[in-house]
Design an enzyme around this catalytic site. Structure first.
Site, short mmCIF file in Angstrom:
data_model
loop_
_atom_site.label_atom_id
_atom_site.label_comp_id
_atom_site.label_asym_id
_atom_site.label_seq_id
_atom_site.Cartn_x
_atom_site.Cartn_y
_atom_site.Cartn_z
N GLU A 1 -40.97 32.13 100.32
CA GLU A 1 -42.38 32.10 99.91
C GLU A 1 -42.96 30.70 100.09
O GLU A 1 -42.43 29.74 99.53
CB GLU A 1 -42.50 32.55 98.46
CG GLU A 1 -41.93 33.96 98.22
CD GLU A 1 -41.65 34.25 96.75
OE1 GLU A 1 -41.97 33.39 95.90
OE2 GLU A 1 -41.09 35.33 96.46
N LEU B 1 -44.46 37.72 98.32
CA LEU B 1 -43.87 37.29 97.05
C LEU B 1 -43.02 38.41 96.49
O LEU B 1 -43.44 39.19 95.64
CB LEU B 1 -44.99 36.92 96.06
CG LEU B 1 -45.98 35.85 96.53
CD1 LEU B 1 -46.97 35.53 95.42
CD2 LEU B 1 -45.25 34.60 96.99
N PRO C 1 -35.03 39.13 90.39
CA PRO C 1 -35.49 40.34 91.06
C PRO C 1 -34.64 40.71 92.28
O PRO C 1 -34.64 41.87 92.70
CB PRO C 1 -36.92 39.98 91.47
CG PRO C 1 -37.36 38.98 90.45
CD PRO C 1 -36.13 38.17 90.17
N GLU D 1 -38.73 38.71 95.93
CA GLU D 1 -37.39 38.21 96.21
C GLU D 1 -36.44 39.32 96.68
O GLU D 1 -35.58 39.09 97.53
CB GLU D 1 -36.83 37.49 94.98
CG GLU D 1 -37.44 36.13 94.70
CD GLU D 1 -38.84 36.21 94.10
OE1 GLU D 1 -39.58 35.20 94.15
OE2 GLU D 1 -39.20 37.31 93.59
N HIS E 1 -38.19 28.37 85.01
CA HIS E 1 -38.11 27.38 86.08
C HIS E 1 -36.96 26.39 85.87
O HIS E 1 -36.88 25.41 86.61
CB HIS E 1 -39.43 26.59 86.18
CG HIS E 1 -40.58 27.39 86.69
ND1 HIS E 1 -41.10 28.45 86.00
CD2 HIS E 1 -41.31 27.30 87.84
CE1 HIS E 1 -42.12 28.96 86.68
NE2 HIS E 1 -42.26 28.28 87.81
N GLN F 1 -37.81 30.16 95.28
CA GLN F 1 -38.61 29.01 94.83
C GLN F 1 -38.02 28.33 93.60
O GLN F 1 -37.94 27.10 93.54
CB GLN F 1 -40.04 29.47 94.52
CG GLN F 1 -40.91 29.60 95.74
CD GLN F 1 -42.37 29.76 95.38
OE1 GLN F 1 -42.71 30.11 94.24
NE2 GLN F 1 -43.24 29.53 96.33
N PHE F 2 -37.65 29.12 92.62
CA PHE F 2 -37.06 28.57 91.39
C PHE F 2 -35.91 29.47 90.96
O PHE F 2 -35.91 30.68 91.23
CB PHE F 2 -38.10 28.49 90.26
CG PHE F 2 -39.10 27.39 90.43
CD1 PHE F 2 -38.83 26.10 89.99
CD2 PHE F 2 -40.32 27.64 91.04
CE1 PHE F 2 -39.75 25.09 90.15
CE2 PHE F 2 -41.25 26.63 91.21
CZ PHE F 2 -40.97 25.35 90.76
N ASP F 3 -34.96 28.88 90.24
CA ASP F 3 -33.77 29.60 89.79
C ASP F 3 -34.09 30.89 89.06
O ASP F 3 -33.47 31.92 89.27
CB ASP F 3 -32.91 28.69 88.92
CG ASP F 3 -33.75 27.74 88.09
OD1 ASP F 3 -34.81 28.15 87.58
OD2 ASP F 3 -33.36 26.56 87.97
N GLY F 4 -35.10 30.86 88.18
CA GLY F 4 -35.43 32.03 87.39
C GLY F 4 -36.05 33.15 88.19
O GLY F 4 -36.16 34.29 87.70
N PHE F 5 -36.42 32.88 89.45
CA PHE F 5 -37.03 33.91 90.29
C PHE F 5 -35.99 34.69 91.08
O PHE F 5 -36.35 35.63 91.80
CB PHE F 5 -38.02 33.27 91.28
CG PHE F 5 -39.19 32.58 90.63
CD1 PHE F 5 -39.40 32.63 89.26
CD2 PHE F 5 -40.08 31.86 91.40
CE1 PHE F 5 -40.47 31.97 88.67
CE2 PHE F 5 -41.17 31.21 90.82
CZ PHE F 5 -41.36 31.27 89.45
#
Length: 319
Positions: free
Chosen positions: A24, A53, A84, A55, A124, A77-81
């Protein structure tokens, strides 16, 4: 480290036309951390692909492309993303080689900025390494220096297995020399980054600089800490740690992730089995607390620091 990762991916794109980047906002923007900056301009939109957008779609598409001979590098983009895409990673990507009895492989690299220390918001600042290390079929590695970052991303792309490539986001601005002519050693082997005789301290990713700073502080009190950069979380190089512990007799393991259910527990169990008669004290763990990552204003109380590592060192030396 950020620029080293960019240069490493540039080299991978130049060496193999089947390598491509997916994620993304990685094209014109260059990613949230600008790690892919300039690569779309040089390699085109067909090899540096801005994705929707989603994952799960990113990883699912990458699996299909890998089965057709491509070598995708996915950016989360970030670990918490990453969650999914967790199903795609743990039930599809990790099992492809076994499911096909070795007939198919899926050489997908998934880049995940991880860990805290940047004053960010919820979702994040996660440390999801234990989830992936617990999944057979995935390799999980993390650099702690620019030199390692440059070479390890290329080595991850060249392998036949899927790799979770964890990038310590608070170390993106860490400076260090990169020798582009001297490859780093096997990325799946740990490295002794400071020799010592009294206590072995194992860390990885964002905590390696903290462990080295703790070793400097301990030296002022006359204690020589041996610091090991784990580098590979799965597979785990227990041999290097074992050889060190047989000399020092003591082991402290430090990571940002919560100690409960963390990688430190696996290391502690395995090294206790291997070095029971060499240990002078129990293996001690230093890590985050067993609670959701806290708001940015108090994250310094959550993250392991020099004092918490030194406290563990003092406790193990007290035995």
């Amino acid at each position: 480290m950020a620029r080293a990762l960019t240069a490493g991916m540039r080299a991978a794109l130049e060496q193999d036309e089947k390598v491509l980047l997916m994620g993304e906002d990685i094209g014109d923007l260059g990613g949230v951390y600008r790690i892919t900056e300039g690569l779309k301009k040089d390699f085109g939109a067909s090899r540096v692909v801005d994705t929707p957008l989603g994952e799960a779609g990113i990883v699912g598409t990458a699996i299909g492309m890998a089965l057709r001979g491509y070598r995708p590098i996915c950016e989360i983009q970030f670990d918490g993303f990453v969650f999914p895409a967790f199903n795609q990673i743990t039930t599809q990507l990790s099992k492809m080689r076994t499911r096909t009895d070795g007939a198919l492989s899926a050489p997908v690299v998934i880049r995940i900025p991880y860990g805290g220390g940047i004053g960010s918001i919820e979702h994040h600042s996660e440390s999801p390494e234990a989830y992936f290390a617990h999944t057979p079929g995935l390799r999980v590695i993390t650099p702690s220096t620019p030199h390692d970052a440059y070479w390890m991303i290329q080595q991850a792309v060249q392998g036949a297995d899927p790799v979770i490539f964890l990038e310590p986001k608070r170390r993106y601005w860490l400076k260090g020399e990169v020798d582009t002519h001297r490859p780093t050693p096997d990325p799946y082997r740990a490295q002794i980054v400071r020799e010592g005789t009294d206590v072995t301290v194992v860390a990885y990713g964002p905590l390696v600089p903290v462990a080295l700073a703790a070793a400097d502080a301990a030296a002022e009190d006359g204690h020589r800490l041996e610091v090991i950069d784990l580098r590979s979380i799965s597979p785990l190089d227990a041999d290097t740690i074992e050889n060190s512990v047989r000399r020092t007799g003591r082991l402290v393991v430090a990571h940002e992730a919560p100690t409960f259910g963390g990688i430190g527990g696996e290391i502690a169990a395995r090294l206790t089995e291997r070095c029971f008669y060499s240990l002078e004290a129990p293996v001690l763990r230093v890590g985050g607390f067993h609670l959701p990552y806290p708001p940015a204003r108090v994250e310094e109380h959550y993250l392991p620091d020099i004092d918490r590592i030194l406290d563990a060192v003092d406790r193990t030396l007290a035995y």
